[in-house]
Design an enzyme around this catalytic site. Structure first.
Site, PDB file in Angstrom:
ATOM      1  N   SER A 236       0.841  -1.193   0.000  1.00  0.00           N
ATOM      2  CA  SER A 236       0.000   0.000   0.000  1.00  0.00           C
ATOM      3  C   SER A 236       0.887   1.258   0.000  1.00  0.00           C
ATOM      4  O   SER A 236       1.690   1.431  -0.907  1.00  0.00           O
ATOM      5  CB  SER A 236      -0.970  -0.055   1.185  1.00  0.00           C
ATOM      6  OG  SER A 236      -2.007   0.873   1.042  1.00  0.00           O
TER       7      SER A 236
ATOM      8  N   ASP B  44      -9.591  -5.898  -4.073  1.00  0.00           N
ATOM      9  CA  ASP B  44      -8.731  -4.873  -3.490  1.00  0.00           C
ATOM     10  C   ASP B  44      -9.291  -3.465  -3.711  1.00  0.00           C
ATOM     11  O   ASP B  44     -10.094  -3.230  -4.614  1.00  0.00           O
ATOM     12  CB  ASP B  44      -7.342  -4.979  -4.131  1.00  0.00           C
ATOM     13  CG  ASP B  44      -6.257  -4.201  -3.409  1.00  0.00           C
ATOM     14  OD1 ASP B  44      -6.546  -3.602  -2.360  1.00  0.00           O
ATOM     15  OD2 ASP B  44      -5.118  -4.206  -3.894  1.00  0.00           O
TER      16      ASP B  44
ATOM     17  N   HIS C  92      -7.487  -5.995  -0.007  1.00  0.00           N
ATOM     18  CA  HIS C  92      -6.294  -5.181   0.187  1.00  0.00           C
ATOM     19  C   HIS C  92      -5.255  -5.890   1.055  1.00  0.00           C
ATOM     20  O   HIS C  92      -4.063  -5.661   0.901  1.00  0.00           O
ATOM     21  CB  HIS C  92      -6.689  -3.841   0.830  1.00  0.00           C
ATOM     22  CG  HIS C  92      -5.631  -2.790   0.734  1.00  0.00           C
ATOM     23  ND1 HIS C  92      -5.056  -2.407  -0.462  1.00  0.00           N
ATOM     24  CD2 HIS C  92      -5.022  -2.026   1.693  1.00  0.00           C
ATOM     25  CE1 HIS C  92      -4.155  -1.465  -0.244  1.00  0.00           C
ATOM     26  NE2 HIS C  92      -4.104  -1.225   1.049  1.00  0.00           N
TER      27      HIS C  92
END
Length: 350
Positions: free
Chosen positions: A160, A300, A327
């Site tokens: 991320s 995601d 995610h």
């Protein structure tokens, strides 16, 4: 006082028994046991640095000076191996804890991994200085951590926000990298916003979406109702699809430094109004020549098609999409996620 003396005596007896048992184990198992012990040995620091005890084993934990030595960040080595992997957590300003799944797979496969809490988070120093919370400063921090840990020809993993950081680092320091893993991150904020808001509009029932829009228009992001809608009806579908959520993930949420998150990201997952709002790397992906694995997931917050597109724009990259993951696919699609990751890491050994 009597109870305290009894406790100390019992502790001393137990320590003696453990020492004797350990000695017997080493003698009985011979070279094989010694090799296994060396593989997971907790090596003590040999050089004074003013932060870490010299000659004392610390379970792989080491404090590292950053910002020119003004502050310190927490790191922890797990496992032992020729290939070393530095892990960059997401957020900005979550903690390393949700990445603990890495320790269940990588050390046993012979990889040496390094967790670390970025400055401002959890075990690291948390100065109240807004000038520190910028992408360029965090890039300097990653290099300070690398130098302090003595990492050369290592693998940089970023998830991320950590993936954003890892790509930027690869552009600046390609010569020290053996490989790059970008997990659940696309190459620009506008692409991210387009997809995550599409998910919000399609996954929420109409009444909840309408209420969420009202709260967002009022900038009422701290309203418990807003948080309840997000957590219950969206995060369980796009952040982590497990029920219950792993304890490691809950600890990361608990240790989020919200001030940093708001300054860099914004007030919510669905609005980027912080200093990362204009970030984009699409036109520079061609310059990342490090061998790269791009990991994504079907559910995601990042569009899997964007992940695949990134691979076509990078000279030496491969995309892999986890069909049942979100995610945090390292948790909710573990077998597929770590299958892709371990195969990529093995390919770097050749």
């Amino acid at each position: 006082m009597t109870d305290r003396r009894s406790f100390l005596a019992a502790g001393a007896a137990a320590a003696t028994a453990v020492t004797a048992a350990t000695s017997a184990l080493v003698v009985s198992t011979g070279a094989a046991a010694a090799t296994a012990a060396a593989r997971g040995a907790d090596i003590a620091a040999r050089v004074p640095d003013g932060l870490n005890p010299v000659g004392v084993r610390t379970a792989g934990v080491r404090l590292v000076p950053v910002v020119g030595g003004k502050y310190k960040v927490w790191t922890k080595r797990v496992g032992s191996g020729k290939t070393k992997i530095l892990l960059l957590h997401g957020g900005p300003a979550f903690s390393h804890e949700y990445l603990e799944a890495m320790a269940a797979f990588l050390p046993d496969a012979g990889y040496e991994i390094y967790f670390y809490d970025q400055l401002g988070v959890n075990n690291s120093d948390q100065p109240e200085d807004p000038t520190l919370w910028t992408l360029p400063r965090y890039l300097e921090e990653v290099e300070e951590v690398r130098l302090a840990l003595g990492l050369e020809q290592f693998v940089l993993f970023g998830h991320s926000w950590g993936g954003l950081l890892a790509m930027e680092y690869a552009l600046r320091h390609p010569r020290v990298l053996k490989g790059l893993v970008v997990s659940n991150m696309v190459a620009g904020m506008q692409a991210y916003l387009k997809h995550v808001n599409h998910l919000k509009e399609t996954l929420l029932p109409a009444p909840l979406l309408q209420r969420l829009n009202v709260l967002e228009a009022a900038r009422d992001f701290d309203n418990p109702e807003y948080e309840q809608i997000i957590l219950t009806h969206l995060y369980t579908k796009i952040i982590c699809r497990l029920d219950p959520w792993p304890d490691a993930l809950m600890r990361s949420f608990k240790h989020l430094n919200k001030a940093i998150y708001v300054q860099m990201q914004g007030p919510s997952e669905f609005e980027v109004s912080g200093n990362l709002k204009d970030w984009s790397l699409w036109d520079r992906l061609r310059d990342i020549r490090t061998r790269t694995l791009l990991l994504g997931a079907r559910h995601d917050t990042m569009d899997p098609e964007d992940i695949r597109r990134m691979a076509t724009l990078m000279p030496d990259a491969k995309a892999a999409i986890c069909p049942n993951g979100s995610h945090l696919a390292m948790w909710d699609d573990q077998a597929v996620y770590f299958g892709h990751l371990l195969r990529f890491l093995a390919s770097l050994r050749t």
